[in-house]
Design a protein around this motif. Structure first.
Motif, mmCIF file in Angstrom:
data_model
loop_
_atom_site.group_PDB
_atom_site.id
_atom_site.type_symbol
_atom_site.label_atom_id
_atom_site.label_comp_id
_atom_site.label_asym_id
_atom_site.label_seq_id
_atom_site.Cartn_x
_atom_site.Cartn_y
_atom_site.Cartn_z
ATOM 1 N N CYS A 68 0.868 -1.178 0.000
ATOM 2 C CA CYS A 68 0.000 0.000 0.000
ATOM 3 C C CYS A 68 0.910 1.235 0.000
ATOM 4 C CB CYS A 68 -0.901 -0.004 1.225
ATOM 5 S SG CYS A 68 -1.798 1.543 1.460
ATOM 6 N N HIS A 120 -7.018 -0.659 -0.504
ATOM 7 C CA HIS A 120 -6.580 -1.254 0.770
ATOM 8 C C HIS A 120 -7.762 -1.276 1.732
ATOM 9 C CE1 HIS A 120 -3.491 -1.388 4.275
ATOM 10 N NE2 HIS A 120 -4.146 -2.518 4.109
ATOM 11 N N CYS A 172 -6.205 1.437 5.155
ATOM 12 C CA CYS A 172 -6.483 2.871 5.088
ATOM 13 C C CYS A 172 -7.626 3.210 4.132
ATOM 14 C CB CYS A 172 -5.217 3.612 4.672
ATOM 15 S SG CYS A 172 -4.636 3.161 3.023
ATOM 16 N N TRP A 219 0.577 3.874 1.326
ATOM 17 C CA TRP A 219 0.587 4.528 2.630
ATOM 18 C C TRP A 219 1.007 3.574 3.739
ATOM 19 C CZ3 TRP A 219 -2.799 5.983 -1.175
ATOM 20 C CH2 TRP A 219 -2.727 7.335 -1.541
ATOM 21 N N CYS A 220 0.391 2.421 3.799
ATOM 22 C CA CYS A 220 0.602 1.520 4.944
ATOM 23 C C CYS A 220 1.791 0.588 4.765
ATOM 24 C CB CYS A 220 -0.650 0.690 5.206
ATOM 25 S SG CYS A 220 -2.129 1.681 5.427
#
Ligand SMILES: [Zn+2]
Lengths: 194, 956, 103
Positions: free
Chosen positions: C6, C59, C63, C8-9
């Protein structure tokens, strides 16, 4: 506070939680006000209005007054408060962010917190959590939205030793997760009740 | 008294402790540290099973998981089929018997616990033999996070089977020191009895740990019996060793025939003599160790039969000194005996030709055709194999990112080489991860080993028995022979994958650990092509069998699938509700009173809601908070009707379609403020609709200033339904004027109850006067109780989903996903009124203009009233029509559609149904037929709204 | 169990994600002006690429963000992930194989 009787989804689990050993303590943290905050971009103005610097690093949380600010997404946070009523928290946060194009939604009852403490906490969580919970990777201030067993959760690391973790779970899944945790902790329970 | 074939001393068994077990009804003894196989061999028992098709006697042919012969059924402590005697660790109270090829599953539930654990490491080392231990030590000393897994009960690998020395001491002393060093490293997880059975993407390896199997009935109940380790490794070192390969000859399945290395394992590890008089048949030097060790232990080694013309010049002197006859340039062509080998048939062998033979008496025939590196995990990770002409085996043929093969698994067959290769593998892994190997990663010194005589690659001995290969077994578990391979090739098969499927070789319990490479070799030989061109069949997980119970782990019973419950669940349970699964939700279906069945309870509940007052727990409805200056713009784009014109304080029903114009969800929308809406979705559509909104907002319209947040569990929804609902709601919430004038249909009002915010909405999914009560679930029980108390004078009746369905169906309200199936437009549902003609665009609009959507013969939602006023048409039944002459059309009878919802109606005093029927609205008034249990039930087509079509009650 | 990164994650197991089909298929500006055929192309037709393919992922259990990825449909390997506001990376260079040089 209201006079009305309050109940939470894990009332029926209290005695079973009390029988757990010190190595895996589970404490229910109900009735915490929580607000889902959406805001982009986040800057000094928002911090001043909210009284907290919303964390911008994915997978982190920071203390925020008598509560916490948890990163949920690049423009999304969970703000919690143990001193305000849900509608008070929502109103305060909306007032702070509305002018900045943000929004605030009361989600206090969406999730319930289970606080896990003790030396075996990580051994319990790794039975159903695929992310790396090694204290070097998931120390205090870390958070993660992921699956624990078959329930979506938000995990907050409250210590650097991996022995203090807050699990936020959707209220309707709380019973499932409580059963799951008790079952996972069974091997660390000296007098298993089966 | 010690069993007859137990040595006087030595081995890794606990001789001071005796354990009793029963095999084939006979009570026998062994020791902790034994396997069932070694304990049986100690009693002189080789034959344990009979083969699946031919019923031939089969014995213990290897010492571990590669054994193709010794299949047993365990009966106590818990029935388990198809286990290998060689991998069942002995414990007190074990009851087992040999199998005729197939086992028996337990007929009672397995009460043992199974679980799974996730584990992350820098380096995973598979195998705790010399190479694996060297690799694990190297990685651990560098400070890496390490996991070392090994399938045996203790570390050491091949060192457990021999007498090797390291640093001038028994090698097992080094093993013990290495294990202790690893145990002292906090970042090392070392697991024995743990088989890495599958290697997958991105360093993901599954391993099965047998935690308490060896404890028998003494296993603690609260500890999992077996555990699946889900290991995510940044790098994997595969040090899984090698399997000895047999040579195929006639009657090579006779009990007493065993791999040479296995006999050495039984001798040194288990203190067992696998026979008194042995013939050793080999193509390489390794079997000489077995011959010499057995001889030293008192076994009469009748001969070493070496297929190589010169045998092993290096080992000849040792054999002579031990008085062992060496027969170079010879092969074993067959065996004699009934349930146990009594003679080996030995003949000269030169240039592929077999000369005249003679029989040598023996009760043990040991065979070695070389070594197959255990490349399974490498191959599962999609590593390509290459054939090595010298070893006659397939080796890793390329380097993989994140996976290194070391030691015997990479074709390194000497001890010093394995230690060095293990360290090399770990160093390579560390370097790739950016971890610096420790300056001091010393390994013990292995004695210099002489260069062995080159092995001979020999897959099979030509059959001189007259059986034409039909008793020359390649796969003992499948009773598949050289003749079967020849037949496959004769049938025109060329690919090794096809030969496998034709002969079933390699498809049994052992997945061809000993037979796979032999099949490649024999197939190549028969086809006259290089073995490299034949290749191997695909290696697939699991490496060894894994019980489904272990894969299921703790996801059984209550934990199999999460049950979602509302804040009122305990009340429903106490009220005796019968529950229905709606997705993962548990919802009360009806609340039977004593003596009531569902039909009676539902008729009562329906009557209450239509004539008095009923109350429902509707909390599972999906709820989405849509907030921001552009909230109305978003909803206008996603709903077919106009939401921007909705006034604050009002509610509107809406339909949502996909881009194809088909209905995906429906529900009501409350406008909370100019910039805020509460969107209600169906119970099943909650997550889907939120995802749908996010998808459009994030991927198509990021410029919209709007945010969507799930509040499904933030609010309980309690519809109070029926003519008396106004009295009840008015009594509980005196702060609200509940009159029709002040609080009309499709509006909402906020109020509070003792300081707790409450929202009331005049929404009706029943067609009755109704108020939905929204409150934070913390107060759900309190508010529910207040409503029940206030409703008691009116006979308030809690009702479940079944009654909810009847009420809504009587009103023709469709359930998306029940009355629709992804091919239904709003127009098909008779909801053209909910499709805006003013909006320039919304999702689905363009598709409505496709010609197919204007087809008058589209299926449309209508009502059906069975003419007999008696039959409840089964949902899913087909709808057909008669021809003008009153007869059914000839088969195939055209189907007009199907029944989507069907109930018994208290209000109508007859059953009714909703159905999707081709050109349905044109058919209103006509009679169609529905086949039910072989008879055609006539039904009148009606409009879909059967109760209060004017809506007078609802609006009241 | 593959890992998907991801943006972000970070890397998470594939079960945390939902597939969203081909990326860079924008909603038409003026659907009403499209012919039935043009509209059908948007609604029903997608590429069926063998090799590197730009596609959308969400995701879902993390998120909740949508993002794009270049994935090789023959090896399943993700070559790259990028945010929705990032430009589409060139899909020309050879797929990076798990295999390096033969030993
Ligand atoms: Zn994410």
């Amino acid at each position: 506070m209201a006079e009305l009787l309050r109940t939470h989804p894990l009332e029926g689990w209290t005695t079973r939680f009390e029988r757990l050993p010190d190595t895996v303590r589970i404490t229910v943290e109900p009735y915490v006000a929580m607000v889902d905050v959406r805001l982009a971009p986040v800057g000094a103005e928002a911090s001043a209005a909210l009284g907290v610097d919303l964390p911008t690093t994915p997978g982190t949380w920071v203390p925020a007054g008598a509560g916490r600010a948890v990163w949920l997404g690049p423009d999304e946070w969970l703000l919690t408060s143990t001193t305000e009523a849900p509608e008070e928290l929502e109103a305060r946060v909306r007032a702070a962010v509305a002018g900045l194009g943000g929004s605030a939604t009361d989600v206090s009852a969406q999730r319930i917190g289970l606080r896990l403490t003790g030396a075996r906490v990580r051994d319990v969580l790794v039975k159903g959590c695929s992310i790396d919970l090694h204290p070097r990777v998931f120390g205090r201030g870390s958070s993660a939205q992921t699956l624990l067993g078959q329930a979506g959760v938000v995990l907050l690391a409250l210590s650097d030793a991996g022995d203090d973790v807050l699990v936020l779970v959707r209220s309707s899944f709380a019973g499932y997760l409580a059963d799951w945790l008790l079952d996972a902790a069974l091997e660390f329970t000296p007098t298993p009740d089966r | 008294m010690s069993p007859p074939f137990r040595t006087a001393s030595g081995g890794r068994i606990d001789r001071a402790t005796a354990v009793e077990f029963i095999f084939d009804g006979q009570t026998l003894t062994g020791h902790p540290g034994d396997t069932l196989a070694s304990a049986l061999l100690a009693h002189g028992r080789h034959q344990v099973a009979t083969s699946i098709t031919l019923g031939r006697s089969r014995g213990i042919a290897a010492a571990w998981a590669e054994d193709p012969g010794g299949l047993v059924q365990v009966e106590e402590p818990f029935p388990e089929p198809m286990l290998l005697a060689t991998t069942v660790e002995l414990f007190d109270g074990l009851v087992a018997h040999g199998l005729p090829g197939q086992g028996r599953l337990a007929d009672v539930p397995d009460s043992a616990r199974y679980d799974a654990v996730h584990h992350h490491v820098d380096v995973l080392v598979v195998g705790a033999g010399p190479a694996g231990l060297a690799a694990a030590l190297t990685a651990a000393r560098a400070g890496a996070r390490v996991a070392l897994v090994d399938e045996q009960s203790e570390a050491g690998g091949s060192l457990l089977s021999g007498t090797e020395r390291l640093d001038d001491a028994p090698a097992l002393e080094w093993v013990a020191a290495a294990v202790a060093e690893l145990a002292g490293s906090p970042e090392v997880l070392h697991l024995q009895r743990t088989t890495a059975f599958g290697s997958y993407d991105d360093g993901f390896v599954l391993a099965l740990e047998r935690r308490t199997d060896h404890l028998g009935a003494a296993a603690p109940r609260h500890v999992s019996r077996q555990r699946v380790w889900r290991i995510r490794a940044r790098s994997v070192v595969v040090a899984t060793g090698a399997h000895e390969r047999p040579v195929v000859f006639a009657d090579n399945d006779r009990p007493g025939t065993m791999l040479a290395g296995a006999a050495r394992t039984f001798l040194h590890r288990y203190g067992v003599l696998p026979g008194r008089a042995a013939v050793v048949f080999t193509t390489n030097d390794s079997a000489y160790d077995t011959a010499l060790d057995l001889s030293r232990a008192g076994v009469h080694v009748q001969a070493v039969v070496d297929a190589r013309p010169e045998g092993s010049p290096r080992r000849r002197e040792e054999c002579e000194a031990a008085g062992i006859r060496l027969l170079p340039g010879a092969v074993v062509t067959g065996t004699q005996g009934v349930e146990r080998v009594t003679h080996a048939l030995v003949a000269p062998f030169a240039d592929g030709a077999v000369g005249a033979g003679s029989a040598i008496a023996c009760d043990l025939l040991l065979v070695s055709g070389g070594w197959n590196p255990a490349v399974h995990l490498y191959s599962q990770a999609r590593g390509r194999l290459r054939y090595d002409e010298v070893l006659g085996a397939f080796l890793p043929g390329e380097r993989l990112d994140g996976l290194t093969v070391a030691g015997s698994a990479a074709g390194v067959l000497d001890l010093a080489g394995c230690l060095a290769d293990g360290r090399r593998g770990a160093r390579a892994a560390l370097t790739a991860l950016g971890i610096t190997p420790a300056a001091d990663d010393r390994l013990p010194a292995a004695p210099e080993s002489a260069v062995p005589t080159a092995p001979l690659v020999l897959w099979r001995v030509p059959d001189t028995s007259g059986a034409d290969g039909s008793t020359s077994f390649v796969d003992l578990q499948r009773d598949a022979t050289v003749a079967d391979i020849a037949r496959a090739i004769g049938a025109g098969l060329r690919s090794i994958e096809h030969v496998k499927r034709y002969t079933t070789i390699g498809t049994a319990h052992d997945q061809g650990k000993t037979s796979g490479v032999l099949t490649s070799g024999i197939t190549a030989e028969l086809l006259g092509i290089p073995v490299q061109d034949t290749g191997t069949t695909t290696f697939r997980p699991p490496y060894t069998p894994v019980a489904f119970a272990a894969l299921a782990g703790r996801d059984r019973g209550r934990l199999f699938d999460p049950e979602r419950v509302t804040a009122l669940h305990e009340w429903h349970v106490a009220a005796g509700a019968v529950f229905e699964d709606v997705g993962q939700w548990k919802r009360p279906r009806y609340y039977p009173r004593p003596g009531e069945d569902m039909a009676a309870a539902v008729l009562r509940e329906c009557a209450a809601a239509r004539t008095g007052v009923g109350i429902l727990d509707g909390s599972t409805l999906g709820k989405i908070d849509v907030q921001g200056p552009d909230a109305a713009v978003l909803l206008d784009r996603l709903y077919t009707n106009m939401m921007s014109s909705l006034k604050v304080g009002s509610v509107r029903y809406g339909v949502m379609c996909g881009v194809d114009g088909m209905v995906i969800d429906d529900g009501t929308v409350l406008r909370l403020a100019e910039d805020r809406f509460l969107v209600l979705t169906t119970t099943g559509g909650a997550a889907k609709v939120l995802d749908w909104m996010e998808e459009w907002v994030q991927t198509e319209w990021p410029d919209l200033r709007v945010h969507c947040t799930s509040v499904t569990e933030q609010w309980v929804t309690l519809p109070v339904v029926g003519p008396r609902s106004r009295d009840v709601v008015g009594a509980v919430f005196p702060g609200v004027d509940v009159s029709a004038e002040a609080f009309p249909f499709m509006t909402w009002r906020d109020t509070s109850l003792e300081g707790v915010p409450v929202r009331l909405a005049r929404i009706s999914f029943s067609g009755e006067l109704a108020y939905e009560v929204y409150v934070n679930p913390w107060y759900a029980v309190a508010v529910w109780q207040r409503l029940l108390e206030a409703g008691r004078p009116h006979g308030i009746t809690p009702y479940g989903t079944e009654t909810m369905h009847v009420l809504r169906a009587e009103k023709g309200y469709p359930i998306i996903g029940q009355d629709t199936d992804g091919t239904v437009t709003p127009h098909d549902l008779g909801m053209a009124w909910a499709v805006s003609k003013k909006k320039p665009d919304f999702i689905g609009k363009r598709s409505f203009a496709r010609p197919a959507n204007a087809d008058p013969l589209r299926k449309q939602l209508v009502g059906l009233l069975p003419v007999d006023r008696e039959t409840v048409l089964p949902e899913g039944s087909q709808v057909v029509e008669f021809l003008a002459d009153g007869e059914l059309p000839p088969p195939p009878v055209p189907m007009l559609g199907h029944v989507t919802s069907s109930y018994r109606s208290a209000e109508l005093a007859r059953p009714f149904a909703l159905a999707l029927v081709r050109g349905g609205r044109e058919r209103i008034g006509e009679t169609v037929h529905v086949p039910v249990d072989g008879t055609l039930v006539p039904a009148e087509v009606t409009g879909s709204v059967l109760v209060d079509p004017e809506g007078a009650r609802r609006d009241g | 169990m593959q890992l998907i990164a991801c943006p972000w994650c970070g890397p998470r197991e594939e079960v945390e994600f939902h597939y969203g089909g081909q990326a860079h298929v924008p909603y038409p500006d003026s659907p009403a002006e499209l012919s039935d055929e043009e509209w059908a192309l948007y609604v029903f037709f997608r590429d069926n690429t063998k090799g590197r393919f730009a596609e959308r992922w969400n995701h879902t259990t993390g998120c909740r963000r949508w993002f794009n990825a270049i994935r090789d449909t023959t090896t399943y390997r993700f070559e790259s992930v990028y945010r929705l506001d990032d430009p589409k990376p060139p899909v020309t260079e050879l797929a990076r194989s798990r295999r390096s040089t033969a030993p």
